[in-house]
Design a protein around this motif. Structure first.
Motif, PDB file in Angstrom:
ATOM      1  N   MET A 143     106.245  -0.751  68.706  1.00 19.12           N
ATOM      2  CA  MET A 143     107.451  -1.285  69.351  1.00 19.12           C
ATOM      3  C   MET A 143     107.167  -2.552  70.151  1.00 19.12           C
ATOM      4  O   MET A 143     108.066  -3.148  70.719  1.00 19.12           O
ATOM      5  N   GLY A 144     105.890  -2.930  70.229  1.00 17.91           N
ATOM      6  CA  GLY A 144     105.532  -4.121  70.985  1.00 17.91           C
ATOM      7  C   GLY A 144     105.570  -3.907  72.493  1.00 17.91           C
ATOM      8  O   GLY A 144     105.645  -4.868  73.257  1.00 17.91           O
ATOM      9  N   GLU A 145     105.492  -2.650  72.928  1.00 25.29           N
ATOM     10  CA  GLU A 145     105.571  -2.319  74.348  1.00 25.29           C
ATOM     11  C   GLU A 145     104.195  -2.113  74.994  1.00 25.29           C
ATOM     12  O   GLU A 145     104.110  -1.872  76.196  1.00 25.29           O
ATOM     13  N   LEU A 146     103.149  -2.201  74.193  1.00 27.61           N
ATOM     14  CA  LEU A 146     101.808  -1.911  74.684  1.00 27.61           C
ATOM     15  C   LEU A 146     100.804  -2.778  73.943  1.00 27.61           C
ATOM     16  O   LEU A 146     100.960  -3.016  72.744  1.00 27.61           O
ATOM     17  N   ARG A 147      99.787  -3.217  74.658  1.00 30.89           N
ATOM     18  CA  ARG A 147      98.697  -3.967  74.039  1.00 30.89           C
ATOM     19  C   ARG A 147      97.375  -3.335  74.440  1.00 30.89           C
ATOM     20  O   ARG A 147      97.215  -2.857  75.563  1.00 30.89           O
ATOM     21  N   LEU A 148      96.414  -3.351  73.509  1.00 33.39           N
ATOM     22  CA  LEU A 148      95.069  -2.824  73.757  1.00 33.39           C
ATOM     23  C   LEU A 148      94.082  -3.983  73.835  1.00 33.39           C
ATOM     24  O   LEU A 148      94.165  -4.936  73.057  1.00 33.39           O
ATOM     25  N   PHE A 180      83.403 -10.460  78.532  1.00 33.57           N
ATOM     26  CA  PHE A 180      83.696 -10.944  77.187  1.00 33.57           C
ATOM     27  C   PHE A 180      84.795 -10.072  76.589  1.00 33.57           C
ATOM     28  O   PHE A 180      84.930  -8.896  76.930  1.00 33.57           O
ATOM     29  N   VAL A 181      85.575 -10.655  75.694  1.00 35.71           N
ATOM     30  CA  VAL A 181      86.723  -9.948  75.123  1.00 35.71           C
ATOM     31  C   VAL A 181      86.506  -9.651  73.647  1.00 35.71           C
ATOM     32  O   VAL A 181      85.949 -10.466  72.903  1.00 35.71           O
ATOM     33  N   CYS A 182      86.934  -8.466  73.261  1.00 39.98           N
ATOM     34  CA  CYS A 182      86.832  -8.020  71.872  1.00 39.98           C
ATOM     35  C   CYS A 182      87.856  -8.768  71.028  1.00 39.98           C
ATOM     36  O   CYS A 182      89.015  -8.906  71.430  1.00 39.98           O
ATOM     37  N   PRO A 183      87.473  -9.252  69.861  1.00 39.23           N
ATOM     38  CA  PRO A 183      88.440  -9.960  69.010  1.00 39.23           C
ATOM     39  C   PRO A 183      89.537  -9.005  68.528  1.00 39.23           C
ATOM     40  O   PRO A 183      89.282  -7.828  68.271  1.00 39.23           O
ATOM     41  N   ASP A 199      91.146  -9.484  65.724  1.00 38.32           N
ATOM     42  CA  ASP A 199      90.965  -9.420  64.275  1.00 38.32           C
ATOM     43  C   ASP A 199      89.798  -8.492  63.953  1.00 38.32           C
ATOM     44  O   ASP A 199      88.662  -8.752  64.363  1.00 38.32           O
ATOM     45  N   PRO A 200      90.036  -7.391  63.227  1.00 34.24           N
ATOM     46  CA  PRO A 200      88.945  -6.446  62.935  1.00 34.24           C
ATOM     47  C   PRO A 200      87.834  -7.031  62.067  1.00 34.24           C
ATOM     48  O   PRO A 200      86.735  -6.482  62.008  1.00 34.24           O
ATOM     49  N   ASP A 201      88.097  -8.154  61.391  1.00 38.76           N
ATOM     50  CA  ASP A 201      87.079  -8.775  60.549  1.00 38.76           C
ATOM     51  C   ASP A 201      86.146  -9.681  61.347  1.00 38.76           C
ATOM     52  O   ASP A 201      85.162 -10.189  60.814  1.00 38.76           O
ATOM     53  N   VAL A 202      86.463  -9.889  62.635  1.00 42.21           N
ATOM     54  CA  VAL A 202      85.637 -10.738  63.500  1.00 42.21           C
ATOM     55  C   VAL A 202      84.868  -9.840  64.440  1.00 42.21           C
ATOM     56  O   VAL A 202      85.441  -8.963  65.085  1.00 42.21           O
ATOM     57  N   SER A 203      83.554 -10.016  64.522  1.00 41.46           N
ATOM     58  CA  SER A 203      82.740  -9.124  65.344  1.00 41.46           C
ATOM     59  C   SER A 203      82.302  -9.745  66.665  1.00 41.46           C
ATOM     60  O   SER A 203      81.880  -9.030  67.578  1.00 41.46           O
ATOM     61  N   ASP A 204      82.382 -11.067  66.789  1.00 44.79           N
ATOM     62  CA  ASP A 204      81.876 -11.727  67.998  1.00 44.79           C
ATOM     63  C   ASP A 204      82.839 -11.588  69.169  1.00 44.79           C
ATOM     64  O   ASP A 204      84.020 -11.936  69.053  1.00 44.79           O
ATOM     65  N   PHE A 205      82.334 -11.078  70.289  1.00 49.09           N
ATOM     66  CA  PHE A 205      83.096 -11.063  71.513  1.00 49.09           C
ATOM     67  C   PHE A 205      83.004 -12.456  72.135  1.00 49.09           C
ATOM     68  O   PHE A 205      81.946 -13.065  72.145  1.00 49.09           O
ATOM     69  N   LEU A 206      84.107 -12.959  72.660  1.00 46.13           N
ATOM     70  CA  LEU A 206      84.133 -14.291  73.249  1.00 46.13           C
ATOM     71  C   LEU A 206      84.326 -14.204  74.756  1.00 46.13           C
ATOM     72  O   LEU A 206      84.866 -13.220  75.253  1.00 46.13           O
ATOM     73  N   PRO A 207      83.903 -15.232  75.508  1.00 46.23           N
ATOM     74  CA  PRO A 207      84.132 -15.206  76.958  1.00 46.23           C
ATOM     75  C   PRO A 207      85.596 -15.017  77.264  1.00 46.23           C
ATOM     76  O   PRO A 207      86.459 -15.587  76.586  1.00 46.23           O
TER      77      PRO A 207
END
Length: 198
Positions: free
Chosen positions: A166-171, A184-187, A189-197
């Motif tokens: 419903m677009g009421e929650l984000r993880l 650092f933040v988890c991407p 996109d599940p195909d991207v593994s690199d966490f970025l600042p």
């Protein structure tokens, strides 16, 4: 820092909040996020986020583990998630892991060295598993994969799945580096593994 320091601070704490703010907090809570973090004493959610009282609903577990959805089980972790999402209607959930995590180290080693900790072994689900040797004592790569696994477990909770749709929650997945203080933040996109600042 001693226990006596904690006592002194607890005695002084009420004076750091205005009377109006204390009344506002007593009237109820509307946190901006559910923060699922590790019980590790080096990881302080309000210090990482700068959250004031009433803004962060916290769930701290050994290894920031999210249990699989089992509504008939007596799980304080599941009850906390349910209350935050369905009753408090938090719009954001942050799963925060960290470097040098003892629980992730135990998971990587499949519980070796934890023979005296049967409850923790069961909680982590390491009984009967075959561990691997640690390549990096900070277990950074392992911790990041662990964060992604906990996010996937959350997505399998029906009420979370519904609110996401419903677009009421984000993880969000965060990785806190103890030795640098960086997050650092988890991407997404599940195909991207690199966490970025962050």
């Amino acid at each position: 820092m001693s226990f006596e320091h904690f006592v002194r601070h607890a005695r002084q704490h009420p004076s750091t909040l205005s009377e109006a703010r204390r009344r506002q907090l007593a009237a109820g809570q509307k946190p901006a996020a559910l923060f699922i973090g590790c019980s590790d004493s080096r990881v302080i959610p309000s210090q990482i986020t700068g959250a004031e009282p009433g803004k962060l609903f916290e769930l701290r577990t050994a290894g920031n583990v999210v249990p699989e959805y089992a509504p008939d089980s007596a799980s304080s972790e599941m009850a906390t998630i349910e209350y935050a999402v369905l009753q408090l209607r938090v719009p954001e959930i942050i799963v925060c892991g960290h470097s040098y995590c003892g629980a992730v180290t135990a998971l990587t080693l499949a519980g070796r060295g934890m023979e005296e900790l049967p409850a923790l072994r069961t909680w982590l689900g390491v009984d009967g598993q075959t561990g691997v040797e640690l390549g990096d004592p900070s277990v950074s790569a392992e911790s990041k994969r662990h964060i992604q696994a906990q996010l996937q477990t959350l997505r399998e909770y029906p009420f979370i799945r519904d609110r996401l749709a419903m677009g009421e929650l984000r993880l969000h997945g965060w990785f806190y580096e103890i030795d640098t203080g960086l997050t650092f933040v988890c991407p997404q996109d599940p195909d991207v593994s690199d966490f970025l600042p962050l």
